[in-house]
Design a protein around this motif. Structure first.
Motif, short mmCIF file in Angstrom:
data_model
loop_
_atom_site.label_atom_id
_atom_site.label_comp_id
_atom_site.label_asym_id
_atom_site.label_seq_id
_atom_site.Cartn_x
_atom_site.Cartn_y
_atom_site.Cartn_z
N LEU A 18 3.43 3.54 -4.93
CA LEU A 18 4.30 2.87 -3.96
C LEU A 18 5.18 1.83 -4.64
O LEU A 18 6.36 1.71 -4.30
N HIS A 19 4.63 1.09 -5.59
CA HIS A 19 5.44 0.09 -6.31
C HIS A 19 6.59 0.76 -7.07
O HIS A 19 7.65 0.16 -7.22
N ALA A 20 6.38 1.97 -7.52
CA ALA A 20 7.43 2.69 -8.25
C ALA A 20 8.54 3.16 -7.31
O ALA A 20 9.64 3.44 -7.75
N ASN A 21 8.24 3.23 -6.01
CA ASN A 21 9.20 3.78 -5.05
C ASN A 21 9.72 2.78 -4.04
O ASN A 21 10.69 3.07 -3.33
N LEU A 22 9.10 1.63 -3.94
CA LEU A 22 9.52 0.60 -3.00
C LEU A 22 9.71 -0.71 -3.76
O LEU A 22 8.88 -1.08 -4.58
N SER A 23 10.77 -1.42 -3.46
CA SER A 23 11.08 -2.62 -4.24
C SER A 23 10.37 -3.87 -3.75
O SER A 23 10.16 -4.80 -4.51
N VAL A 28 5.27 -2.40 0.24
CA VAL A 28 4.20 -1.63 -0.40
C VAL A 28 2.92 -1.78 0.39
O VAL A 28 2.23 -0.80 0.70
N ASP A 29 2.58 -3.02 0.75
CA ASP A 29 1.35 -3.26 1.51
C ASP A 29 1.40 -2.59 2.88
O ASP A 29 0.41 -2.02 3.34
N GLU A 34 -0.35 2.19 6.25
CA GLU A 34 -0.05 3.42 6.98
C GLU A 34 -0.76 4.61 6.36
O GLU A 34 -1.27 5.49 7.06
N ILE A 35 -0.79 4.65 5.04
CA ILE A 35 -1.47 5.74 4.33
C ILE A 35 -2.97 5.71 4.63
O ILE A 35 -3.58 6.75 4.88
N LEU A 36 -3.55 4.51 4.64
CA LEU A 36 -4.96 4.38 4.97
C LEU A 36 -5.24 4.89 6.38
O LEU A 36 -6.20 5.63 6.61
N SER A 63 4.98 9.11 3.69
CA SER A 63 5.04 7.75 4.26
C SER A 63 6.23 6.98 3.70
O SER A 63 6.87 6.21 4.42
N ILE A 64 6.53 7.18 2.43
CA ILE A 64 7.70 6.53 1.83
C ILE A 64 8.98 7.05 2.48
O ILE A 64 9.89 6.28 2.82
N ILE A 65 9.04 8.35 2.68
CA ILE A 65 10.21 8.94 3.33
C ILE A 65 10.36 8.39 4.74
O ILE A 65 11.46 8.00 5.16
#
Length: 180
Positions: A18-23, A28-29, A34-36, A63-65
């Motif tokens: 998530l850190h690699a895809n969200l700034s 991220v948290d 949501e993933i959990l 979830s990122i999308i």
């Protein structure tokens, strides 16, 4: 397979993804929560415990999308671009360092052919013309040589592939891999 053990094992990897895809760390948290929640709601549907990691990362990717769609940025992102450009490209970069020794382990003619096509970017059609070969014969030889390189990679590394056939992660087999 229970949620607590799965989450304990994979939450750090998910957070790094998530850190690699969200700034923003707060985003991220939020997405991790949501993933959990999605994992909790759907873990009973997962039949094969060996596929839990690719399954979790697919949830993370989706979830990122969803996050970017909610932010109004969906035009700049497509699911396949996000997955490849962030996670898979890193894996490909790491594995590309190993490519040359494996190619050189092939017979000279096959090694030269793959080096030209795979690493130097010569098109198969151009290579066939330059070497007076039938294009379909070359395609067949390239495919065979790629399979040989794959066998060498598999003797060195264990790969995890997601349901779309994309490389999710790899792990080096310490005892058999000396070249990379």
């Amino acid at each position: 397979m229970n949620l607590e053990s799965v989450w304990q094992q994979y939450s750090d990897s998910l957070k790094a993804f998530l850190h690699a895809n969200l700034s923003d760390a707060a985003d991220v948290d939020d997405v991790l929560q949501e993933i959990l929640l999605k994992t909790y709601q759907n873990i009973s549907q997962l039949k094969d415990a060996a596929k839990v990691k690719p399954w979790l990362f697919q949830i993370a990717n989706n979830s990122i999308i969803d996050f970017y769609r909610q932010q109004g940025k969906s035009k700049a992102l497509r699911q396949d671009q996000l997955w490849y450009s962030q996670d898979e490209s890193n894996i490909h970069q790491q594995l590309s360092q190993c490519m040359s020794p494996f190619i050189h382990a092939l017979p000279d003619e096959e090694a030269y052919m793959l080096m030209s096509i795979e690493l130097e970017g010569v098109s198969q059609k151009d290579y066939a013309k330059q070497h007076g070969m039938n294009y379909s014969t070359l395609k067949s030889r390239v495919q065979k040589a790629r399979l040989e390189v794959l066998k060498l990679f598999q003797s060195c590394c264990q790969f995890t592939i997601d349901s779309q056939g994309r490389l999710v992660e790899y792990q080096r087999k310490e005892t058999t891999c000396k070249d990379c």
